[in-house]
Design a protein around this motif. Structure first.
Motif, PDB file in Angstrom:
ATOM      1  N   GLN A 219     -34.018   5.695  44.178  1.00  0.00           N
ATOM      2  CA  GLN A 219     -33.947   5.228  42.791  1.00  0.00           C
ATOM      3  C   GLN A 219     -32.514   5.283  42.266  1.00  0.00           C
ATOM      4  O   GLN A 219     -32.062   4.373  41.564  1.00  0.00           O
ATOM      5  CB  GLN A 219     -34.888   6.043  41.905  1.00  0.00           C
ATOM      6  CG  GLN A 219     -36.338   5.741  42.150  1.00  0.00           C
ATOM      7  CD  GLN A 219     -37.281   6.687  41.398  1.00  0.00           C
ATOM      8  OE1 GLN A 219     -36.871   7.725  40.906  1.00  0.00           O
ATOM      9  NE2 GLN A 219     -38.551   6.298  41.329  1.00  0.00           N
TER      10      GLN A 219
ATOM     11  N   TYR B  13     -30.629   2.361  43.789  1.00  0.00           N
ATOM     12  CA  TYR B  13     -30.972   1.107  43.118  1.00  0.00           C
ATOM     13  C   TYR B  13     -30.328   1.030  41.736  1.00  0.00           C
ATOM     14  O   TYR B  13     -29.827  -0.020  41.327  1.00  0.00           O
ATOM     15  CB  TYR B  13     -32.487   0.937  43.007  1.00  0.00           C
ATOM     16  CG  TYR B  13     -33.140   0.389  44.250  1.00  0.00           C
ATOM     17  CD1 TYR B  13     -32.596  -0.680  44.947  1.00  0.00           C
ATOM     18  CD2 TYR B  13     -34.329   0.927  44.723  1.00  0.00           C
ATOM     19  CE1 TYR B  13     -33.202  -1.190  46.089  1.00  0.00           C
ATOM     20  CE2 TYR B  13     -34.950   0.434  45.867  1.00  0.00           C
ATOM     21  CZ  TYR B  13     -34.374  -0.625  46.541  1.00  0.00           C
ATOM     22  OH  TYR B  13     -34.962  -1.131  47.665  1.00  0.00           O
ATOM     23  N   ALA B  14     -30.311   2.135  41.014  1.00  0.00           N
ATOM     24  CA  ALA B  14     -29.683   2.159  39.684  1.00  0.00           C
ATOM     25  C   ALA B  14     -28.181   1.895  39.804  1.00  0.00           C
ATOM     26  O   ALA B  14     -27.609   1.140  38.994  1.00  0.00           O
ATOM     27  CB  ALA B  14     -29.945   3.497  39.006  1.00  0.00           C
TER      28      ALA B  14
ATOM     29  N   ARG C  30     -26.685   0.240  42.160  1.00  0.00           N
ATOM     30  CA  ARG C  30     -26.498  -1.175  42.532  1.00  0.00           C
ATOM     31  C   ARG C  30     -26.733  -2.083  41.333  1.00  0.00           C
ATOM     32  O   ARG C  30     -26.057  -3.109  41.184  1.00  0.00           O
ATOM     33  CB  ARG C  30     -27.423  -1.555  43.685  1.00  0.00           C
ATOM     34  CG  ARG C  30     -26.969  -0.926  45.003  1.00  0.00           C
ATOM     35  CD  ARG C  30     -27.887  -1.267  46.151  1.00  0.00           C
ATOM     36  NE  ARG C  30     -27.428  -0.641  47.371  1.00  0.00           N
ATOM     37  CZ  ARG C  30     -27.557  -1.168  48.571  1.00  0.00           C
ATOM     38  NH1 ARG C  30     -28.146  -2.345  48.717  1.00  0.00           N
ATOM     39  NH2 ARG C  30     -27.108  -0.527  49.625  1.00  0.00           N
ATOM     40  N   GLN C  31     -27.663  -1.719  40.476  1.00  0.00           N
ATOM     41  CA  GLN C  31     -27.920  -2.487  39.257  1.00  0.00           C
ATOM     42  C   GLN C  31     -26.684  -2.456  38.367  1.00  0.00           C
ATOM     43  O   GLN C  31     -26.308  -3.470  37.762  1.00  0.00           O
ATOM     44  CB  GLN C  31     -29.079  -1.885  38.473  1.00  0.00           C
ATOM     45  CG  GLN C  31     -30.448  -2.505  38.440  1.00  0.00           C
ATOM     46  CD  GLN C  31     -30.542  -3.984  38.621  1.00  0.00           C
ATOM     47  OE1 GLN C  31     -30.433  -4.501  39.723  1.00  0.00           O
ATOM     48  NE2 GLN C  31     -30.793  -4.699  37.541  1.00  0.00           N
ATOM     49  N   GLN C  32     -26.074  -1.270  38.273  1.00  0.00           N
ATOM     50  CA  GLN C  32     -24.862  -1.112  37.431  1.00  0.00           C
ATOM     51  C   GLN C  32     -23.725  -1.989  37.964  1.00  0.00           C
ATOM     52  O   GLN C  32     -22.965  -2.563  37.187  1.00  0.00           O
ATOM     53  CB  GLN C  32     -24.408   0.363  37.437  1.00  0.00           C
ATOM     54  CG  GLN C  32     -25.248   1.262  36.592  1.00  0.00           C
ATOM     55  CD  GLN C  32     -25.031   1.026  35.099  1.00  0.00           C
ATOM     56  OE1 GLN C  32     -24.260   0.180  34.675  1.00  0.00           O
ATOM     57  NE2 GLN C  32     -25.747   1.782  34.277  1.00  0.00           N
ATOM     58  N   GLN C  33     -23.610  -2.068  39.284  1.00  0.00           N
ATOM     59  CA  GLN C  33     -22.530  -2.860  39.883  1.00  0.00           C
ATOM     60  C   GLN C  33     -22.705  -4.353  39.604  1.00  0.00           C
ATOM     61  O   GLN C  33     -21.731  -5.092  39.517  1.00  0.00           O
ATOM     62  CB  GLN C  33     -22.464  -2.627  41.400  1.00  0.00           C
ATOM     63  CG  GLN C  33     -21.948  -1.261  41.767  1.00  0.00           C
ATOM     64  CD  GLN C  33     -21.966  -1.029  43.276  1.00  0.00           C
ATOM     65  OE1 GLN C  33     -22.499  -1.853  44.017  1.00  0.00           O
ATOM     66  NE2 GLN C  33     -21.412   0.083  43.704  1.00  0.00           N
ATOM     67  N   LEU C  34     -23.943  -4.786  39.470  1.00  0.00           N
ATOM     68  CA  LEU C  34     -24.215  -6.198  39.209  1.00  0.00           C
ATOM     69  C   LEU C  34     -23.901  -6.594  37.770  1.00  0.00           C
ATOM     70  O   LEU C  34     -23.732  -7.770  37.471  1.00  0.00           O
ATOM     71  CB  LEU C  34     -25.659  -6.539  39.535  1.00  0.00           C
ATOM     72  CG  LEU C  34     -26.063  -6.456  41.010  1.00  0.00           C
ATOM     73  CD1 LEU C  34     -27.553  -6.725  41.168  1.00  0.00           C
ATOM     74  CD2 LEU C  34     -25.254  -7.464  41.831  1.00  0.00           C
ATOM     75  N   GLN C  35     -23.823  -5.636  36.884  1.00  0.00           N
ATOM     76  CA  GLN C  35     -23.611  -5.952  35.462  1.00  0.00           C
ATOM     77  C   GLN C  35     -22.174  -5.916  35.076  1.00  0.00           C
ATOM     78  O   GLN C  35     -21.266  -5.477  35.573  1.00  0.00           O
ATOM     79  CB  GLN C  35     -24.389  -4.977  34.586  1.00  0.00           C
ATOM     80  CG  GLN C  35     -25.867  -5.144  34.759  1.00  0.00           C
ATOM     81  CD  GLN C  35     -26.645  -4.114  33.954  1.00  0.00           C
ATOM     82  OE1 GLN C  35     -26.098  -3.300  33.252  1.00  0.00           O
ATOM     83  NE2 GLN C  35     -27.954  -4.193  34.045  1.00  0.00           N
TER      84      GLN C  35
END
Length: 141
Positions: free
Chosen positions: A130, A133-134, A136-141
């Motif tokens: 988790q 994934y969090a 990686r989510q931050q890197q996409l934003q």
């Protein structure tokens, strides 16, 4: 965490999840077995202590009982495994049930410990996944 490491962690978490499910089923089965042995031991003690002609409640399974009148025949048929039953006197039958109960209790203790360890490992892996994934989510934003 690299993609390959993440996939490996997810795979390991899935393995632990399956182990937790299997151990949970095993714990439940052992608890049922221990309950059955305990009820049988209690019934044998009541049978042993009853006088000829007295009525006692005897378990017949599924938490159901029947009333029976005690006779002078005090022998008991005990299933010793593999569908083999042996005739025993009440004291021997009680000792057998108590010994069986002790073995089941020990197996239940070990299985419960293994379940707890597996749950902790699964929780750690799930948390790591988790967090990745969090991140990686931050890197996409």
């Amino acid at each position: 965490m690299e993609d390959a490491e993440l996939r490996q962690t997810i795979s390991l978490a899935e393995s632990y999840k399956q182990r937790v499910e299997a151990l949970s089923r095993q714990v439940q089965a052992l608890r049922v077995s221990l309950d059955e042995v305990t009820v049988a031991s209690q019934a044998l003690k009541a049978f042993r202590d009853a006088k000829d002609g007295e009525e006692i409640m005897v378990p017949i399974g599924s938490m159901s009982y029947i009333t029976v009148k005690v006779t002078s025949n005090r022998n008991v048929l005990v299933n010793v495994g593999s569908d083999i039953s042996v005739e025993k006197d009440p004291e021997s039958a009680i000792r057998y049930m108590d010994s069986n109960g002790a073995e089941i209790s020990e197996a239940l203790k070990k299985t419960t410990e293994a379940l707890s360890e597996s749950q902790n490992a699964l929780s750690s892996l799930t948390s790591a996944i988790q967090q990745e994934y969090a991140a990686r989510q931050q890197q996409l934003q």
